[in-house]
Design an enzyme around this catalytic site. Structure first.
Site, short mmCIF file in Angstrom:
data_model
loop_
_atom_site.label_atom_id
_atom_site.label_comp_id
_atom_site.label_asym_id
_atom_site.label_seq_id
_atom_site.Cartn_x
_atom_site.Cartn_y
_atom_site.Cartn_z
N ASP A 263 -6.61 -6.10 -1.87
CA ASP A 263 -4.67 -6.77 -2.34
C ASP A 263 -5.34 -7.21 -3.78
O ASP A 263 -4.04 -7.40 -4.14
CB ASP A 263 -4.86 -6.79 -1.29
CG ASP A 263 -4.40 -5.90 -0.22
OD1 ASP A 263 -4.20 -4.58 -0.48
OD2 ASP A 263 -3.90 -6.14 1.04
N HIS B 270 0.65 -1.38 0.11
CA HIS B 270 0.31 0.08 0.06
C HIS B 270 1.11 0.64 -0.08
O HIS B 270 1.91 1.13 0.60
CB HIS B 270 -0.70 0.63 1.12
CG HIS B 270 -1.69 -1.23 1.37
ND1 HIS B 270 -2.55 -1.87 3.33
CD2 HIS B 270 -1.70 -2.05 0.45
CE1 HIS B 270 -3.24 -2.12 2.27
NE2 HIS B 270 -3.55 -3.20 1.37
N TYR C 209 0.66 1.43 13.94
CA TYR C 209 2.40 2.53 13.02
C TYR C 209 1.72 3.97 13.13
O TYR C 209 0.38 4.09 13.13
CB TYR C 209 2.02 1.68 11.14
CG TYR C 209 1.28 1.80 10.65
CD1 TYR C 209 0.57 3.00 10.00
CD2 TYR C 209 0.44 0.67 10.72
CE1 TYR C 209 -0.54 2.37 9.27
CE2 TYR C 209 -0.78 -0.07 10.21
CZ TYR C 209 -0.99 1.52 9.21
OH TYR C 209 -2.34 1.50 8.41
N LYS D 46 5.66 5.83 7.41
CA LYS D 46 5.11 5.21 8.13
C LYS D 46 6.00 4.94 9.54
O LYS D 46 7.26 4.32 8.53
CB LYS D 46 4.06 4.44 8.10
CG LYS D 46 3.29 4.61 6.79
CD LYS D 46 2.53 3.07 6.18
CE LYS D 46 1.25 3.07 5.52
NZ LYS D 46 0.35 2.36 4.09
#
Length: 181
Positions: free
Chosen positions: A169, A62, A132, A72
């Site tokens: 996905d 992603h 995250y 991130k």
């Protein structure tokens, strides 16, 4: 906090100092000044995310396009994952290259995945909780995905099963067809 620049030097692996005894443990999971010193970047983290996945769940690859690109800082607080960052900056000398690290609650390592990178992970333990920080808000209009098993990327995922994917996905694009930075 120890910082290690990986084969793609913009991706940094952080390992905190850990203090444990028979009462439990303590560690500083994030220090802004240490992050800035290691990365050379000033970033504000504006969103924290937390997911739980079962063994074999693969999330990714992603990323978000500008102006909503996200950096991130990722870690695992329960279980173990194999975490991957792919350089998708077309003018970079490491364009199309990837780095991967095992992150676990036990090793307490964190990975900095900068803007301009696609990110994904696969769960190696029975379950894993993944947390995250992001430098930008989630924006569905800017979100993109590259298929996890892209032959041009040739990521060496340490799994011996067909991963469990979301519908999104499963429909991800090949790297050669993806919008990049």
């Amino acid at each position: 906090m120890q910082a290690l620049h990986l084969a793609i030097p913009e991706v940094v692996l952080f390992t905190p100092k850990f203090f444990g005894d028979d009462r439990g443990f303590f560690y500083e999971s994030f220090i802004q000044t240490a992050f800035e010193e290691a990365t050379g970047l000033k970033r504000s983290f504006i969103q924290d995310n937390h997911s739980k996945s079962q063994r074999g769940v693969l999330r990714g690859l992603h990323y978000q396009l500008d102006p909503m690109a996200q950096g991130k800082l990722v870690r695992v607080i329960q279980g173990e994952v194999f975490d991957v960052a792919v350089d998708i900056r077309k003018n970079s000398p490491t364009f199309g290259k990837w780095v991967g690290e095992v992150l676990s609650a036990e090793n307490r390592k964190q990975l900095w995945v900068p803007e301009g990178f696609a990110h994904g992970f696969v769960t190696l333990s029975e379950t894993a909780e993944f947390v995250y920080k992001t430098t930008n808000l989630y924006s569905p209009a800017h979100e993109r995905a590259i298929i996890w098993n892209d032959p041009d990327l040739a990521i060496d995922w340490p799994i011996d099963m067909q991963p469990l994917l979301s519908g999104k996905d499963e429909q991800a694009l090949l790297f050669k067809n993806a919008e990049v930075f």
